[in-house]
Design a protein around this motif. Structure first.
Motif, PDB file in Angstrom:
ATOM      1  N   GLU A   1       0.797  -1.195  -0.065  1.00  8.91           N
ATOM      2  CA  GLU A   1       0.089   0.045   0.119  1.00  8.91           C
ATOM      3  C   GLU A   1       0.754   1.242   0.064  1.00  8.91           C
ATOM      4  O   GLU A   1       0.710   2.133   0.777  1.00  8.91           O
ATOM      5  N   VAL A   2       1.861   1.008  -0.973  1.00  4.00           N
ATOM      6  CA  VAL A   2       2.573   2.356  -1.179  1.00  4.00           C
ATOM      7  C   VAL A   2       2.507   3.055  -2.601  1.00  4.00           C
ATOM      8  O   VAL A   2       2.565   4.232  -2.698  1.00  4.00           O
ATOM      9  N   LEU A   3       2.183   2.343  -3.588  1.00  6.78           N
ATOM     10  CA  LEU A   3       1.950   2.671  -4.934  1.00  6.78           C
ATOM     11  C   LEU A   3       1.096   3.892  -5.214  1.00  6.78           C
ATOM     12  O   LEU A   3       1.269   4.960  -5.915  1.00  6.78           O
ATOM     13  N   GLU A   4      -0.246   3.624  -4.244  1.00  4.05           N
ATOM     14  CA  GLU A   4      -1.121   4.669  -4.469  1.00  4.05           C
ATOM     15  C   GLU A   4      -0.652   6.028  -3.837  1.00  4.05           C
ATOM     16  O   GLU A   4      -1.534   7.213  -3.912  1.00  4.05           O
ATOM     17  N   HIS A   5       0.498   6.083  -3.063  1.00 10.81           N
ATOM     18  CA  HIS A   5       0.987   7.146  -2.387  1.00 10.81           C
ATOM     19  C   HIS A   5       1.791   8.007  -3.565  1.00 10.81           C
ATOM     20  O   HIS A   5       2.188   8.995  -3.193  1.00 10.81           O
TER      21      HIS A   5
ATOM     22  N   SER B   1       0.578  -4.583  -2.547  1.00 13.01           N
ATOM     23  CA  SER B   1      -0.969  -4.270  -2.545  1.00 13.01           C
ATOM     24  C   SER B   1      -1.268  -3.017  -2.962  1.00 13.01           C
ATOM     25  O   SER B   1      -0.211  -1.828  -2.800  1.00 13.01           O
ATOM     26  N   ILE B   2      -2.139  -2.658  -3.275  1.00  7.78           N
ATOM     27  CA  ILE B   2      -2.652  -1.519  -3.841  1.00  7.78           C
ATOM     28  C   ILE B   2      -3.944  -1.031  -3.366  1.00  7.78           C
ATOM     29  O   ILE B   2      -5.068  -1.873  -3.480  1.00  7.78           O
ATOM     30  N   SER B   3      -4.087   0.240  -2.591  1.00  9.34           N
ATOM     31  CA  SER B   3      -5.627   0.597  -1.963  1.00  9.34           C
ATOM     32  C   SER B   3      -6.016   1.242  -3.057  1.00  9.34           C
ATOM     33  O   SER B   3      -5.483   2.268  -3.855  1.00  9.34           O
ATOM     34  N   LEU B   4      -7.508   1.239  -3.127  1.00 11.95           N
ATOM     35  CA  LEU B   4      -8.461   1.962  -3.993  1.00 11.95           C
ATOM     36  C   LEU B   4      -9.325   3.049  -3.253  1.00 11.95           C
ATOM     37  O   LEU B   4     -10.157   3.610  -3.783  1.00 11.95           O
ATOM     38  N   LEU B   5      -8.952   3.119  -1.858  1.00 11.83           N
ATOM     39  CA  LEU B   5      -9.551   4.026  -1.077  1.00 11.83           C
ATOM     40  C   LEU B   5      -8.842   5.478  -0.821  1.00 11.83           C
ATOM     41  O   LEU B   5      -7.719   5.266  -0.682  1.00 11.83           O
ATOM     42  N   GLU B   6      -9.523   6.477  -0.676  1.00 10.11           N
ATOM     43  CA  GLU B   6      -9.165   7.711  -0.214  1.00 10.11           C
ATOM     44  C   GLU B   6      -8.459   7.816   1.042  1.00 10.11           C
ATOM     45  O   GLU B   6      -9.025   7.111   2.041  1.00 10.11           O
ATOM     46  N   TYR B   7      -7.513   8.383   1.424  1.00 12.31           N
ATOM     47  CA  TYR B   7      -6.713   8.533   2.752  1.00 12.31           C
ATOM     48  C   TYR B   7      -6.167   9.900   2.814  1.00 12.31           C
ATOM     49  O   TYR B   7      -5.365  10.053   2.254  1.00 12.31           O
ATOM     50  N   VAL B   8      -6.533  10.484   3.828  1.00  8.26           N
ATOM     51  CA  VAL B   8      -5.975  11.852   3.972  1.00  8.26           C
ATOM     52  C   VAL B   8      -5.536  12.221   5.561  1.00  8.26           C
ATOM     53  O   VAL B   8      -5.858  11.406   6.509  1.00  8.26           O
ATOM     54  N   ASP B   9      -4.607  13.016   5.423  1.00 11.41           N
ATOM     55  CA  ASP B   9      -4.046  13.501   6.786  1.00 11.41           C
ATOM     56  C   ASP B   9      -5.340  14.422   7.721  1.00 11.41           C
ATOM     57  O   ASP B   9      -6.125  14.689   7.158  1.00 11.41           O
ATOM     58  N   SER B  10      -4.728  14.868   8.762  1.00  9.96           N
ATOM     59  CA  SER B  10      -5.584  15.478   9.708  1.00  9.96           C
ATOM     60  C   SER B  10      -5.945  16.956   9.253  1.00  9.96           C
ATOM     61  O   SER B  10      -6.685  17.725   9.744  1.00  9.96           O
ATOM     62  N   THR B  11      -5.333  17.434   8.027  1.00 12.31           N
ATOM     63  CA  THR B  11      -5.560  18.600   7.514  1.00 12.31           C
ATOM     64  C   THR B  11      -6.269  18.401   6.346  1.00 12.31           C
ATOM     65  O   THR B  11      -6.819  19.383   5.558  1.00 12.31           O
TER      66      THR B  11
ATOM     67  N   TYR C   1      -2.813  11.458   1.122  1.00 12.85           N
ATOM     68  CA  TYR C   1      -1.949  10.556   1.412  1.00 12.85           C
ATOM     69  C   TYR C   1      -1.986   9.640  -0.117  1.00 12.85           C
ATOM     70  O   TYR C   1      -1.004   9.342  -0.874  1.00 12.85           O
ATOM     71  N   HIS C   2      -3.118   9.201  -0.451  1.00 14.31           N
ATOM     72  CA  HIS C   2      -3.466   8.330  -1.625  1.00 14.31           C
ATOM     73  C   HIS C   2      -3.860   9.300  -2.890  1.00 14.31           C
ATOM     74  O   HIS C   2      -4.795   9.828  -3.076  1.00 14.31           O
ATOM     75  N   VAL C   3      -2.801   9.427  -3.774  1.00 11.00           N
ATOM     76  CA  VAL C   3      -3.006  10.492  -4.908  1.00 11.00           C
ATOM     77  C   VAL C   3      -3.047  10.079  -6.002  1.00 11.00           C
ATOM     78  O   VAL C   3      -3.524  10.542  -7.064  1.00 11.00           O
ATOM     79  N   THR C   4      -2.742   8.659  -6.358  1.00  7.75           N
ATOM     80  CA  THR C   4      -3.113   7.845  -7.665  1.00  7.75           C
ATOM     81  C   THR C   4      -4.096   6.849  -7.172  1.00  7.75           C
ATOM     82  O   THR C   4      -3.664   5.634  -6.617  1.00  7.75           O
ATOM     83  N   LEU C   5      -5.306   6.918  -7.488  1.00  7.16           N
ATOM     84  CA  LEU C   5      -6.314   5.956  -7.191  1.00  7.16           C
ATOM     85  C   LEU C   5      -6.793   5.551  -8.629  1.00  7.16           C
ATOM     86  O   LEU C   5      -7.849   5.905  -9.202  1.00  7.16           O
ATOM     87  N   LYS C   6      -6.518   4.226  -8.957  1.00  2.00           N
ATOM     88  CA  LYS C   6      -6.654   3.542 -10.198  1.00  2.00           C
ATOM     89  C   LYS C   6      -7.040   2.416 -10.140  1.00  2.00           C
ATOM     90  O   LYS C   6      -6.521   1.546  -9.305  1.00  2.00           O
ATOM     91  N   PRO C   7      -7.917   1.844 -10.974  1.00  2.00           N
ATOM     92  CA  PRO C   7      -8.247   0.297 -10.881  1.00  2.00           C
ATOM     93  C   PRO C   7      -7.221  -0.633 -11.413  1.00  2.00           C
ATOM     94  O   PRO C   7      -5.956  -0.059 -11.966  1.00  2.00           O
ATOM     95  N   ARG C   8      -7.183  -1.763 -11.279  1.00  2.00           N
ATOM     96  CA  ARG C   8      -6.311  -2.885 -11.393  1.00  2.00           C
ATOM     97  C   ARG C   8      -5.970  -2.826 -12.830  1.00  2.00           C
ATOM     98  O   ARG C   8      -4.612  -2.722 -13.107  1.00  2.00           O
ATOM     99  N   ASP C   9      -6.711  -2.778 -13.848  1.00  2.00           N
ATOM    100  CA  ASP C   9      -6.357  -2.766 -15.251  1.00  2.00           C
ATOM    101  C   ASP C   9      -5.533  -1.651 -15.477  1.00  2.00           C
ATOM    102  O   ASP C   9      -4.577  -1.771 -16.497  1.00  2.00           O
ATOM    103  N   TRP C  10      -5.658  -0.467 -15.061  1.00  2.00           N
ATOM    104  CA  TRP C  10      -4.729   0.725 -15.254  1.00  2.00           C
ATOM    105  C   TRP C  10      -3.432   0.531 -14.728  1.00  2.00           C
ATOM    106  O   TRP C  10      -2.383   0.826 -15.399  1.00  2.00           O
ATOM    107  N   TRP C  11      -3.269  -0.159 -13.548  1.00  2.00           N
ATOM    108  CA  TRP C  11      -1.951  -0.437 -12.865  1.00  2.00           C
ATOM    109  C   TRP C  11      -1.104  -1.615 -13.825  1.00  2.00           C
ATOM    110  O   TRP C  11       0.047  -1.574 -13.992  1.00  2.00           O
ATOM    111  N   LYS C  12      -1.955  -2.550 -14.346  1.00  6.03           N
ATOM    112  CA  LYS C  12      -1.490  -3.564 -14.980  1.00  6.03           C
ATOM    113  C   LYS C  12      -0.652  -2.955 -16.505  1.00  6.03           C
ATOM    114  O   LYS C  12       0.346  -3.384 -16.738  1.00  6.03           O
ATOM    115  N   ALA C  13      -1.470  -2.099 -16.968  1.00  8.51           N
ATOM    116  CA  ALA C  13      -0.811  -1.594 -18.258  1.00  8.51           C
ATOM    117  C   ALA C  13       0.200  -0.576 -17.968  1.00  8.51           C
ATOM    118  O   ALA C  13       1.378  -0.537 -18.556  1.00  8.51           O
ATOM    119  N   LYS C  14       0.337   0.144 -16.748  1.00  7.60           N
ATOM    120  CA  LYS C  14       1.505   1.103 -16.314  1.00  7.60           C
ATOM    121  C   LYS C  14       2.641  -0.066 -15.971  1.00  7.60           C
ATOM    122  O   LYS C  14       3.799   0.284 -16.277  1.00  7.60           O
TER     123      LYS C  14
END
Length: 327
Positions: free
Chosen positions: A214-218, A244-254, A258-271
């Motif tokens: 759960e780093v790639l989406e960062h 692992s790759i998360s598809l969920l939003e994750y923000v800090d206290s402000t 943190y999660h700036v690239t939220l893409k489906p599995r097929d997009w990541w496969k192509a990447k």
């Protein structure tokens, strides 16, 4: 007939007068019931707030105890286990990290480093699975290592393992396993060029297992190509890139993400394919033993098998020459 109709009308008038007389009492009863329901709702709300408070305080207490025990463990283990004399705990004696970017200064994970403290759990079963599949004479690289529980578990199994994080927060504050692994943990911006090289030959070190939990989406989309090039350069020809790759939003206290690239599995496969990596449909590893996406459990809240909309697991390898030619 007229007599019958008159009698019926009189009865109806008497019934209406009786209903009108009952109406005020009905209104009063309704108001009393409403006040009772409001009182019950107020009580339920108060009980809910109380339960939330108790649950929150219990969670804080548990977290405090975990942190205390973790720090006690970290401070006492080097002498008790004689870790400094074990080869697996001296990776820096074998290889070195070369980079012009020692910290990911623009990353929100460094600016607001709450996310970097994750990774305390030691994934014993995953490490054993890797050893069962690949043997014990392997090298492992964990990118976005956080508190470095995975690196420590590999080292405890006498596997040469190193971890890299974009923030120095854990090192500076002696969080997780950083105090136990001063020669195995490094910091750099993994989206910029970096190289682990042999101290003897200065050749790039190749790893049999490279992990990212759960780093790639960062990583911002425009920085992914550089990261994947780094992974490909350090991955053995028949090595595995696992994570692992998360598809969920994750923000800090402000509210900053943190999660700036939220893409489906097929997009990541192509990447991946663009960078010479291919996600495998079948592989020799047991995904139920993977470090993330198998929750709910400590620092692993989601279960991707049950909720595929929340994220996914992957195992990838370098594309073969035949795959490159046919692409």
């Amino acid at each position: 007939m007229k007599i019958f109709i008159d009698s019926l009308l009189q009865r109806l008038k008497r019934a209406l007068r009786g209903r009108r007389a009952d109406l005020p009492a009905l209104v009063v009863t309704t108001e009393e019931r409403s006040r009772t329901i409001e009182s019950l709702l107020h009580t339920v709300e108060e009980r809910t707030r109380t339960l939330e408070y108790v649950a929150r305080q219990s969670m804080f207490t548990v977290n405090h105890q975990i942190d205390f025990l973790q720090r006690l463990y970290v401070e006492s283990m080097p002498r008790l286990l004689n870790l400094n004399n074990r080869p697996a705990f001296n990776a820096a004696g074998i290889l070195e990290l070369k980079t012009d970017y020692p910290i990911a200064l623009s990353s929100n994970d460094h600016i607001n480093p709450d996310s970097t403290t994750e990774g305390v759990s030691r994934p014993t079963l995953f490490v054993q699975n890797c050893i069962d599949v690949l043997g014990s004479n392997i090298k492992s690289l964990d990118l976005g290592t956080g508190a470095a529980g995975l690196v420590f578990e590999f080292a405890m199994n006498d596997v040469l393992a190193v971890g890299v994080d974009g923030s120095d927060f854990c090192r500076t504050n002696r969080i997780g396993y950083w105090p136990l692994l001063p020669h195995n943990l490094f910091t750099c911006d993994i989206t910029k060029p970096f190289s682990f090289v042999s101290r003897d030959t200065q050749a790039v070190t190749n790893f049999d297992v490279i992990t990212m939990w759960e780093v790639l989406e960062h990583i911002a989309e425009q920085d992914l190509a550089g990261l994947l090039v780094n992974i490909g350069r350090h991955l053995n020809e028949r090595g595995y890139f696992i994570g692992s790759i998360s598809l969920l939003e994750y923000v800090d206290s402000t509210g900053s993400p943190y999660h700036v690239t939220l893409k489906p599995r097929d997009w990541w496969k192509a990447k991946f394919i663009e960078s010479g990596l291919v996600m495998l449909e079948t592989h020799p590893f047991n995904e139920k033993l993977f470090c993330r996406g198998n929750g709910p459990r400590f620092q692993d809240f989601h279960n991707y098998a049950l909720n595929p909309n929340e994220g996914f697991l992957f195992v990838a390898q370098k594309r073969s020459d035949n795959e490159r030619l046919s692409a």
